[in-house]
Design a protein around this motif. Structure first.
Motif, short mmCIF file in Angstrom:
data_model
loop_
_atom_site.label_atom_id
_atom_site.label_comp_id
_atom_site.label_asym_id
_atom_site.label_seq_id
_atom_site.Cartn_x
_atom_site.Cartn_y
_atom_site.Cartn_z
N VAL A 289 119.12 -23.53 26.72
CA VAL A 289 118.60 -22.31 27.33
C VAL A 289 118.02 -22.61 28.71
O VAL A 289 118.30 -21.92 29.69
CB VAL A 289 117.54 -21.66 26.42
N LEU A 290 117.19 -23.66 28.81
CA LEU A 290 116.56 -23.97 30.09
C LEU A 290 117.59 -24.43 31.12
O LEU A 290 117.48 -24.10 32.31
CB LEU A 290 115.48 -25.03 29.89
N ALA A 291 118.61 -25.16 30.66
CA ALA A 291 119.66 -25.59 31.58
C ALA A 291 120.46 -24.41 32.11
O ALA A 291 120.81 -24.35 33.30
CB ALA A 291 120.58 -26.60 30.89
N GLN A 292 120.75 -23.43 31.24
CA GLN A 292 121.50 -22.25 31.66
C GLN A 292 120.73 -21.43 32.70
O GLN A 292 121.32 -20.84 33.61
CB GLN A 292 121.82 -21.36 30.46
N ARG A 293 119.42 -21.41 32.59
CA ARG A 293 118.62 -20.62 33.52
C ARG A 293 118.56 -21.25 34.91
O ARG A 293 118.35 -20.55 35.90
CB ARG A 293 117.19 -20.44 32.98
N GLY A 294 118.72 -22.56 35.00
CA GLY A 294 118.71 -23.21 36.29
C GLY A 294 117.40 -23.00 37.02
O GLY A 294 116.32 -23.27 36.51
N GLU A 295 117.48 -22.50 38.26
CA GLU A 295 116.29 -22.32 39.10
C GLU A 295 115.67 -20.93 38.97
O GLU A 295 114.77 -20.59 39.73
CB GLU A 295 116.66 -22.58 40.57
N ALA A 296 116.16 -20.11 38.03
CA ALA A 296 115.63 -18.75 37.88
C ALA A 296 114.18 -18.82 37.41
O ALA A 296 113.85 -19.49 36.42
CB ALA A 296 116.47 -17.96 36.88
N GLY A 297 113.29 -18.11 38.11
CA GLY A 297 111.89 -18.08 37.72
C GLY A 297 111.65 -17.13 36.54
O GLY A 297 112.50 -16.32 36.18
N MET A 298 110.46 -17.23 35.95
CA MET A 298 110.13 -16.36 34.82
C MET A 298 108.62 -16.20 34.73
O MET A 298 107.86 -16.99 35.31
CB MET A 298 110.69 -16.92 33.50
N ALA A 299 108.21 -15.18 34.01
CA ALA A 299 106.77 -14.90 33.88
C ALA A 299 106.13 -15.72 32.77
O ALA A 299 105.07 -16.30 32.95
CB ALA A 299 106.54 -13.41 33.64
N SER A 300 106.76 -15.76 31.59
CA SER A 300 106.13 -16.48 30.47
C SER A 300 107.19 -17.16 29.62
O SER A 300 108.31 -16.67 29.45
CB SER A 300 105.30 -15.53 29.61
N LEU A 301 106.81 -18.30 29.07
CA LEU A 301 107.69 -19.10 28.21
C LEU A 301 106.88 -19.60 27.03
O LEU A 301 105.79 -20.17 27.19
CB LEU A 301 108.28 -20.27 28.99
N ASN A 302 107.41 -19.39 25.82
CA ASN A 302 106.77 -19.82 24.60
C ASN A 302 107.76 -20.65 23.80
O ASN A 302 108.80 -20.14 23.37
CB ASN A 302 106.30 -18.60 23.79
N ILE A 303 107.46 -21.93 23.59
CA ILE A 303 108.30 -22.81 22.76
C ILE A 303 107.46 -23.19 21.55
O ILE A 303 106.44 -23.86 21.67
CB ILE A 303 108.72 -24.08 23.53
N ASN A 304 107.90 -22.73 20.39
CA ASN A 304 107.10 -22.92 19.17
C ASN A 304 107.92 -23.65 18.12
O ASN A 304 108.93 -23.13 17.63
CB ASN A 304 106.65 -21.56 18.63
N MET A 305 107.50 -24.87 17.78
CA MET A 305 108.14 -25.67 16.73
C MET A 305 107.13 -25.91 15.62
O MET A 305 106.36 -26.86 15.65
CB MET A 305 108.63 -27.01 17.28
N SER A 306 107.10 -25.01 14.66
CA SER A 306 106.21 -25.23 13.51
C SER A 306 106.70 -26.40 12.68
O SER A 306 105.93 -27.07 12.00
CB SER A 306 106.14 -23.97 12.66
#
Length: 867
Positions: free
Chosen positions: A543-560
């Motif tokens: 997912v992060l590789a596909q986005r490349g340099e595109a900015g974003m407001a919020s990112l949540n990575i949750n690995m329970s």
């Protein structure tokens, strides 16, 4: 300690009005009557209590049958002719397996109607097996519960046993002049001498609210009342005719009446209420509805709409009838259910049919959809067909409870897009509830199509259905033609990454749209249990590789981690951190799994253990890192490291052993705008020194390695310190030094039986609130060397709001203790006006509990106490 001869009977010296206030506060009768043992003066005081609750829940299970009935009889007999404000007799639990005799109940009713001025509640046990078998009653064989001819109370609720017939007053002069609320549950009227309708219409001239639940033997209810404002009737299965004329009725509720077999077709509801504003109807089948003056109705609630895709059966459905006949209803609450009826149906999507009439003024709708009951191809068709009949709709909430998926709440309230998400703890399992909002533009024909296309795409993505696509590559669907701002609103609404990336299949235009989503949640909870370890890590990397340099407001990575039991490598985590610090503008949350094979307590992480590295700079506003304790956290070491915009930093389970840069130095030097710092369960943090002007809130939890906390923060407002310095009492050198002249709230929870750290907190005169204070008491004594709570109470002279936990301490030797009942411990907490006290009652010996509570030095200004 004072001598026995000097003991003063302070309870007997209390003024009368305070004694009665105490009894009103206690209410529960077994406790109230026990006050007779307190002193000679109190032997008859309880008889004048103005509020009494007689509850069989206070009996132990298996108590002697009749014990509670006898207790009620004794209490009422002791009171004699004394009046009271309210009386509550509750036998709902039926602990003894015995019901009171009709004679006992009639005595209670006679007492209440003669002596209770405001509120009377009587709840008798309901033997469900007898109730279910009760189809017909011969009044000659069944004992009757008789309502007296007169009463002066304003409120009466009777929950009766259905095996006893309920007899209303038959005297011509019967009156309940003051009664404004009457609630009858499980009343049995077979062979009654006077009908309920006649009693209400003739004997209750001021009745404003009437509620009837599960009556038996009531085929007809005819009401004529000038005062009635609210009428509620539920589960009246014997009812065949309801005839109501009430010029001031504002709310009418009818639920599950006339039985569930559809009746014989002769059921009638006739209402004449020109001021009616709200109708609540939830019915198995539709009776003949003759309701006059529906133009005044503004709200329709609990409407059950039974739909087979875009079709419904008019002969069966009350909900659609009301929607069509209440032209001014603008607020609607519906339950959408799947119907198997396919004959005699109306198609809501065709303009030629009866179903084409729009629900013209509906502006707000709350809809509960039993999604799991619908065939997959019917769900969206049913919702869409209903919404297309509401051209002026501006606010829409759809709740989709599904046993196999999270509850989804989709909302559209305002022209702007709003999103919220929270986790709700339920007994035994966890459920994530997602709340989202879509913009609802003005309803031109084109915009109506756009908003519905957008709305149903969001619903499908949230509930996990595969979104529909065009028929072929040459045909753009309505979804593919949605404007950019609406596409991005949908992606913001959905957030969850697996659903967002699925939008690439919708049309050619959507193949890369998801890359610009401004909010993404990557959750391993979406994996199936037992998924291949590493699958989720690879998905995040992709997912992060596909986005490349595109900015974003919020990112949540949750690995329970509870599904794969796999943790990402430090290399992967470091790549995620680098991406977030470069591309995320507002909020970054990283939650890594707690290791299933935990390290022994106190084990030191070696230098060759893998390291999680925080990059040198970031433009982010909020960072929350939940780390596994086996990975060391390395803070930026570069002299020019900066997090200029960071206002909130939360670190959970961070390990700092061998750190090149200390946490205090990083925060003080690199985060000039930080306002909130929260540290939970850190390892390798013996010293924390903080120096900066912007910090307003500091929270430190379970820092067991901590020995010195040194904070200088001129704008600090809230300081929280819980369970730090370990639970073994330390070596006596633990120090808390705080210089914060604007400090307003302190919350400290210290380990029980641990020595208090040295507290060097300057200028505590600004503190107004003390929270989570642990007061460890042994009867009326406490140990100053062990207790933080009393130290703060004594040194914060302006604190007026206090929240304490009162716990039993075994400390009586080996150090100085203070007796709070003597002059040495008698300093009052002068300005305390509000106190919330939680008492660990089960930990106290019986003779210590009251002594501990009463010994807490009271303030003369105390105005409110919750215990």
């Amino acid at each position: 300690m004072a001598s026995a001869g000097a003991v003063v009977d302070r309870i007997s010296a209390l003024p009368d009005d305070l004694l009665h206030s105490i009894l009103t506060l206690v209410r529960e009768a077994t406790a109230v009557t026990r006050t007779a043992a307190l002193s000679r003066r109190w032997r008859r005081v309880w008889i004048h209590a103005q509020q009494l609750d007689l509850l069989d829940s206070k009996l132990k299970r298996g108590a002697v049958p009749g014990h509670f009935v006898g207790f009620v009889d004794w209490v009422l007999a002791q009171r004699g002719e004394t009046g009271m404000g309210s009386l509550n007799i509750n036998m709902s639990r039926d602990n003894t397996g015995a019901s009171p005799s009709p004679e006992s109940v009639n005595e209670w009713l006679r007492y209440a109607t003669q002596h209770v001025a405001r509120s009377f509640r009587l709840e008798l046990p309901c033997p469900s097996y007898e109730w279910l078998l009760l189809d017909e009653v011969d009044d000659d064989d069944v004992p009757a519960v008789v309502l007296p001819d007169h009463g002066r109370m304003t409120y009466m609720k009777l929950s009766l046993s259905p095996q006893n017939m309920f007899q209303l007053p038959v005297a011509a002069g019967a009156k309940y002049e003051a009664l404004t609320v009457l609630r009858l549950w499980r009343a049995t009227f077979f062979g009654a001498g006077r009908t309920l309708g006649d009693f209400v219409s003739s004997c209750c001239p001021r009745l404003r609210r009437l509620e009837i639940h599960s009556p038996k033997g009531m085929p007809l209810l005819r009401l004529r009342s000038e005062a009635l404002r609210v009428l509620m009737l539920s589960s009246a299965e014997d009812l065949r005719t309801l005839d109501v004329t009430t010029p001031n009725l504002a709310s009418f509720k009818l639920e599950n009446c006339f039985g569930d077999d559809g009746g014989d077709g002769g059921e009638v509801v006739r209402i004449a209420a020109p001021r009616l504003q709200e109708i609540v109807v939830n019915q198995y089948s539709r009776p003949v509805l003759d309701i006059h003056g529906l133009t005044s109705v503004r709200r329709l609630s609990h409407l059950t709409l039974n739909m087979h895709a875009q079709y419904y059966a008019p002969a069966m459905d009350v909900g659609f009838w009301l929607l069509e006949h209440c032209p001014n209803a603008d607020n609607v609450d519906v339950w959408l259910q799947h119907s198997r009826v396919t004959e005699g149906v109306v198609d809501l999507m065709t303009s030629e049919s009866e179903g084409a009439a729009p629900f013209a003024n509906v502006r707000a709708m709350e809809m509960v959809v039993r999604a799991h009951e619908f065939p997959e191809d019917h769900l969206v068709a049913s919702i869409s067909a209903l919404l297309l009949r509401c051209p002026r709709l501006r606010s829409l909430d759809i709740w989709i409870p599904d046993p196999d998926k999270p509850i989804v709440i989709v909302s559209s309230h305002t022209p702007t897009c709003m999103v919220g998400s929270r986790e709700v703890e339920l007994p035994g399992w966890k459920e994530q509830i997602t709340t989202a909002a879509l913009p609802f533009p003005a309803a031109t024909a084109h915009e109506t199509a756009s908003r519905h296309a957008a709305f149903f795409l969001a619903v499908e993505l949230l509930v996990g259905s595969e979104p529909a696509t065009g028929k072929d590559d040459g045909e753009e669907t309505a979804r593919g033609a949605l404007p950019d701002d609406l596409l991005h609103s949908i992606l913001t609404l959905v957030r969850e990454a697996t659903a967002v990336t699925r939008t690439a299949a919708l049309s050619r235009r959507w193949r890369r749209v998801w890359i610009h989503a401004q909010q993404l949640d990557l959750l391993d909870s979406k994996l199936k249990r037992g998924a291949v370890p590493g699958h989720f890590v690879g998905f995040v990397d992709w997912v992060l590789a596909q986005r490349g340099e595109a900015g974003m407001a919020s990112l949540n990575i949750n690995m329970s981690g509870y599904k794969t039991r796999a943790s990402p490598s430090p290399e992967s985590v470091n790549e995620w951190l680098r991406y977030a610090m470069q591309h995320v503008a507002n909020s970054f949350r990283l939650h890594l799994p707690w290791p299933y094979e935990r390290s022994p307590s106190g084990e030191v992480v070696e230098d060759d253990e893998p390291v999680v590295v925080l990059p040198d700079s970031g433009r982010i506003i909020s960072i929350k890192l939940y780390l596994p304790c086996r990975n060391r956290l390395q803070l930026p070491v570069a002299a020019g490291a900066k997090y200029e915009a960071l206002t909130e930093l939360r670190l959970w389970r961070a390990t700092f052993y061998g750190a090149v840069r200390t946490l205090g130095d990083f925060v003080s030097s690199c985060c000039p705008c930080l306002r909130k710092l929260e540290i939970f369960s850190p390892k390798g943090l013996p010293l924390l020194v903080l120096r900066f002007k912007t910090l307003q809130e500091l929270s430190l939890y379970s820092a067991e390695d901590l020995r010195i906390l040194d904070v200088t923060a001129p704008n600090l407002v809230v300081f929280k310190l819980e369970n730090c310095f370990g639970d073994d009492g330390g070596d006596g050198d633990e120090l808390v030094r705080i210089a914060a002249p604007r400090l307003q709230e302190i919350a400290i929870d210290h380990w029980l039986h641990s020595r208090r750290p040295v507290l060097d907190i300057h200028d505590l005169t600004s503190v107004r609130r003390l929270s989570h204070l642990q007061l460890n008491m042994h009867g009326q004594y406490y140990a100053p060397a062990m207790d933080v709570g009393f130290w703060l109470l004594e040194h914060c002279p302006s604190a007026d709001q206090v929240d304490v936990w009162l716990r039993h301490s075994r400390v009586t030797e080996g150090g100085k203790i203070v007796d709070l009942m003597t002059s040495e411990g008698s300093a009052t907490f002068a300005n305390v006006r509000t106190m919330d006290m939680t008492v660990m009652v089960d930990r106290f010996p019986e003779d210590h509990l009251v002594a501990s509570i009463s010994a807490v030095p009271p303030s003369e200004m105390l105005a409110h106490l919750d215990s």
